[in-house]
Motif scaffolding. Structure first.
Motif, short mmCIF file in Angstrom:
data_model
loop_
_atom_site.label_atom_id
_atom_site.label_comp_id
_atom_site.label_asym_id
_atom_site.label_seq_id
_atom_site.Cartn_x
_atom_site.Cartn_y
_atom_site.Cartn_z
N MET A 41 0.86 -1.19 0.00
CA MET A 41 0.00 0.00 0.00
C MET A 41 0.90 1.24 0.00
O MET A 41 2.06 1.15 0.38
CB MET A 41 -0.95 0.00 1.20
CG MET A 41 -0.26 0.10 2.55
SD MET A 41 -1.47 0.17 3.90
CE MET A 41 -0.38 0.37 5.31
N PRO A 42 0.37 2.38 -0.45
CA PRO A 42 1.22 3.56 -0.59
C PRO A 42 1.44 4.27 0.74
O PRO A 42 0.96 5.37 0.98
CB PRO A 42 0.46 4.45 -1.59
CG PRO A 42 -0.96 4.05 -1.44
CD PRO A 42 -0.97 2.61 -1.03
N ALA A 43 2.18 3.63 1.64
CA ALA A 43 2.50 4.21 2.94
C ALA A 43 3.92 3.79 3.27
O ALA A 43 4.41 2.77 2.77
CB ALA A 43 1.53 3.71 4.00
N TRP A 44 4.60 4.55 4.12
CA TRP A 44 5.98 4.24 4.46
C TRP A 44 6.08 2.97 5.28
O TRP A 44 6.89 2.10 5.02
CB TRP A 44 6.62 5.42 5.19
CG TRP A 44 8.08 5.22 5.47
CD1 TRP A 44 8.66 5.07 6.70
CD2 TRP A 44 9.15 5.15 4.51
NE1 TRP A 44 10.01 4.91 6.56
CE2 TRP A 44 10.33 4.96 5.22
CE3 TRP A 44 9.20 5.23 3.12
CZ2 TRP A 44 11.57 4.84 4.59
CZ3 TRP A 44 10.42 5.12 2.48
CH2 TRP A 44 11.59 4.92 3.23
N LYS A 45 5.23 2.86 6.31
CA LYS A 45 5.31 1.67 7.17
C LYS A 45 3.92 1.27 7.61
O LYS A 45 2.94 1.87 7.21
CB LYS A 45 6.21 1.96 8.36
CG LYS A 45 5.75 3.13 9.20
CD LYS A 45 6.78 3.50 10.26
CE LYS A 45 6.21 4.57 11.19
NZ LYS A 45 7.20 5.09 12.12
N GLY A 46 3.85 0.21 8.43
CA GLY A 46 2.57 -0.20 8.99
C GLY A 46 1.80 -1.13 8.08
O GLY A 46 2.29 -1.59 7.04
N TRP A 51 -4.87 -6.57 4.78
CA TRP A 51 -3.80 -7.43 4.23
C TRP A 51 -2.75 -6.64 3.47
O TRP A 51 -1.95 -7.21 2.75
CB TRP A 51 -4.42 -8.51 3.33
CG TRP A 51 -5.36 -7.91 2.34
CD1 TRP A 51 -5.03 -7.30 1.18
CD2 TRP A 51 -6.78 -7.83 2.45
NE1 TRP A 51 -6.16 -6.83 0.56
CE2 TRP A 51 -7.25 -7.14 1.30
CE3 TRP A 51 -7.71 -8.27 3.41
CZ2 TRP A 51 -8.60 -6.87 1.09
CZ3 TRP A 51 -9.06 -8.01 3.18
CH2 TRP A 51 -9.50 -7.32 2.04
N SER A 52 -2.77 -5.31 3.60
CA SER A 52 -1.81 -4.50 2.85
C SER A 52 -0.77 -3.89 3.76
O SER A 52 -1.06 -3.56 4.91
CB SER A 52 -2.55 -3.39 2.10
OG SER A 52 -3.43 -3.96 1.16
N TRP A 53 0.42 -3.72 3.22
CA TRP A 53 1.56 -3.32 4.02
C TRP A 53 2.28 -2.12 3.39
O TRP A 53 2.32 -1.99 2.17
CB TRP A 53 2.56 -4.47 4.12
CG TRP A 53 2.00 -5.69 4.75
CD1 TRP A 53 1.11 -6.57 4.19
CD2 TRP A 53 2.25 -6.16 6.08
NE1 TRP A 53 0.82 -7.56 5.09
CE2 TRP A 53 1.52 -7.35 6.25
CE3 TRP A 53 3.07 -5.72 7.12
CZ2 TRP A 53 1.54 -8.08 7.43
CZ3 TRP A 53 3.10 -6.45 8.30
CH2 TRP A 53 2.34 -7.61 8.45
N GLY A 54 2.86 -1.30 4.26
CA GLY A 54 3.69 -0.19 3.79
C GLY A 54 5.02 -0.68 3.27
O GLY A 54 5.30 -1.89 3.21
N LEU A 55 5.87 0.25 2.88
CA LEU A 55 7.13 -0.11 2.23
C LEU A 55 8.13 -0.79 3.16
O LEU A 55 8.79 -1.75 2.77
CB LEU A 55 7.79 1.14 1.62
CG LEU A 55 6.94 1.94 0.61
CD1 LEU A 55 7.73 3.16 0.12
CD2 LEU A 55 6.54 1.06 -0.57
#
Ligand code: NAG
Ligand code: NAG
Ligand code: NAG
Ligand code: NAG
Ligand code: NAG
Length: 445
Positions: free
Chosen positions: A236-241, A245-249
């Motif tokens: 997902m378009p996020a740095w972390k977290g 079921w989706s995750w940041g970078l």
């Protein structure tokens, strides 16, 4: 006696032939490059979306940089009718694709590009459309007849009779499989192999992308089954977290720090499609995302609309030096972490602060990638004696080149240091002062 030897040799030959999923025209040797509809459009797709993208890939110069696959994700088939009751063939959604997928393929091909499609190794796709489990042969033949060049094969809705004997999910707590268990015999591997075998029986090369989310240790059997394999849950378009079921970078980069070794020519860990340009990443986060996916030799599948894309995003996706690293014809391995940073020992798993110091090689030189996971700018120092390919000649003078700007930064002894902004990644190429490669015999593995 002679004949026994002969038969044994013949069997061995067969076994090694079956060992890797290799396309004779070298499709899949290098990470795939292209565009996919899911990250931005989800189910809101139609023929126009793909034709527009194909035109933009050409117009923006992305095709010339190697982005060649235009990939249709989930929701392209008729959700109600599903299959033709007499032929069992999948039926395209007549609203979304009034002239059929075959027509979209013709248009995309006429622009010198390739068309990808999506299905699922279960009864239904993740969006509830017809899946291919049990229909591998007819679906592979249909895709081939339509002129499909790439298949993303998802992992939703697996019926209970296909459950794995032992379970492994990369985000989960490990597994109860006995030591030495061959994950290539798991039902997950069998479900994916059924489609791979069917694809290889077609009179057409179809790049095969296993969207198996790292389950059943796909990195251990992916290379015999397909060209690339997803290693983790959705991006997902996020740095972390994490959200559902989706995750940041950062959690994904953490997994790449631990599993970088399972990538090489013909078989690639897939760290999921690019979110560059989506959501609310900062400029530096967009840059890190692209630089690291290039460094990992992950497939580079753009996930943002191209007709409304900002210039700053195009600049990132068009960085030729990073793309050249990803597509290097001689060195196939992913960059490897050579130091974790923050005083942590190698191999530390940390979903907010994964390995920060990476090294890889290309025909042009040794490349290092310095990731700042901190929430402030920091000075990051590449000490030559710590970088494996330079270690034996760490006292030499080296030329350092910035892959982002394409400019040389000067010659340095012992170390090179620069300020890296919060969440940015410095991408540097190191050569001898005269531009020669410092160590052609070294590779991360
Ligand atoms: C199913 O396939 C048959 C044979 O190709 C064809 O005649 C028929 O029109 C198809 N039915 C539908 C609903 O597409
Ligand atoms: C296989 O594909 C080639 C090239 O497109 C074509 O010339 C040939 O007729 C095809 N063979 C079969 C059996 O479909
Ligand atoms: C995959 O198989 C090919 C062909 O045998 C081989 O060259 C390559 O190194 C393998 N890749 C991995 C990741 O094992
Ligand atoms: C990076 O991408 C995001 C979308 O994820 C966008 O909002 C942001 O403005 C981008 N940064 C720049 C400088 O273009
Ligand atoms: C180059 O790499 C090889 C293989 O890893 C290593 O043995 C050698 O010492 C390296 N040479 C230098 C100059 O660091």
């Amino acid at each position: 006696m002679h004949s026994t030897v002969f038969i044994a040799g013949w069997l061995l030959g067969l076994a090694s032939l079956a060992a890797a999923f290799v396309s004779p025209d070298s499709t899949g040797r290098l990470p795939a490059m292209g565009w996919n509809s899911w990250n931005e459009y989800e189910c809101n797709i139609n023929e126009d979306v793909f034709i527009t993208v194909a035109r933009q890939l050409v117009a923006l110069g992305l095709k010339d940089l190697g982005y060649q696959y235009v990939n249709i994700d989930d929701c392209w088939s008729d959700k109600k009718q599903r299959r033709n009751t007499s032929t069992n063939k999948l039926i395209p959604d007549a609203q979304k694709f009034p002239r059929g997928i075959i027509h979209t393929a013709e248009l995309v091909h006429s622009m010198g590009l390739k068309l990808g499609i999506y299905s699922d190794a279960g009864t239904d796709t993740c969006g509830g459309y017809a899946g291919s489990l049990g229909y591998e042969e007819v679906d592979a033949a249909t895709f081939s007849k339509w002129g499909i060049d790439y298949l993303k094969y998802d992992n939703c809705n697996v019926p209970s009779e296909w459950a794995d004997e032992y379970e492994y999910t990369p985000e989960g707590p490990g597994s109860n499989a006995p030591t030495g268990y061959d994950w290539g015999t798991s039902n997950t591997a069998k479900r994916y192999r059924a489609m791979g075998d069917a694809l290889q029986r077609q009179n057409r090369t179809i790049q095969y992308s296993l969207c198996a989310w790292g389950h059943a240790h796909v990195e251990q059997w992916g290379n015999t089954t397909g060209h690339s394999w997803r290693m983790w849950g959705d991006i997902m378009p996020a740095w972390k977290g994490k959200e559902k079921w989706s995750w940041g970078l950062m959690p994904i980069v953490n997994q790449a720090s631990l599993f970088w070794e399972s990538t090489d020519f013909g078989g690639h860990n897939d760290w999921d499609m690019l979110e560059v340009g989506n959501g609310d990443l900062t400029l530096e986060e967009n840059r890190s995302h692209f630089a690291l996916w290039c460094a990992f030799k992950s497939p580079l599948i753009i996930g943002t609309p191209l007709d409304t894309m900002r210039e700053s995003i195009l600049v990132i996706l068009s960085n030729r030096e990073l793309i050249d690293f990803n597509q290097d014809p001689v060195y196939g391995a992913s960059a490897m972490p050579y130091k974790w940073g923050n005083e942590r020992p190698a191999g530390t798993s940390d979903m907010e602060h994964p390995a920060a110091f990476w090294v890889g090689t290309s025909i042009k030189g040794i490349h290092i990638f310095l990731l700042n996971t901190q929430d402030t700018s920091v000075q990051m120092r590449a000490v030559f004696a710590e970088i494996p390919p330079l270690q034996a000649a760490a006292n030499d003078e080296y030329l350092v080149h910035d892959m982002w700007t394409g400019k040389d930064l000067g010659t340095f002894k012992e170390y090179f240091e620069l300020e890296v902004k919060t969440h940015d990644t410095a991408a540097l190429r190191i050569t001898m002062v005269d531009g020669k490669h410092p160590n052609v015999s070294w590779s991360p593995k």
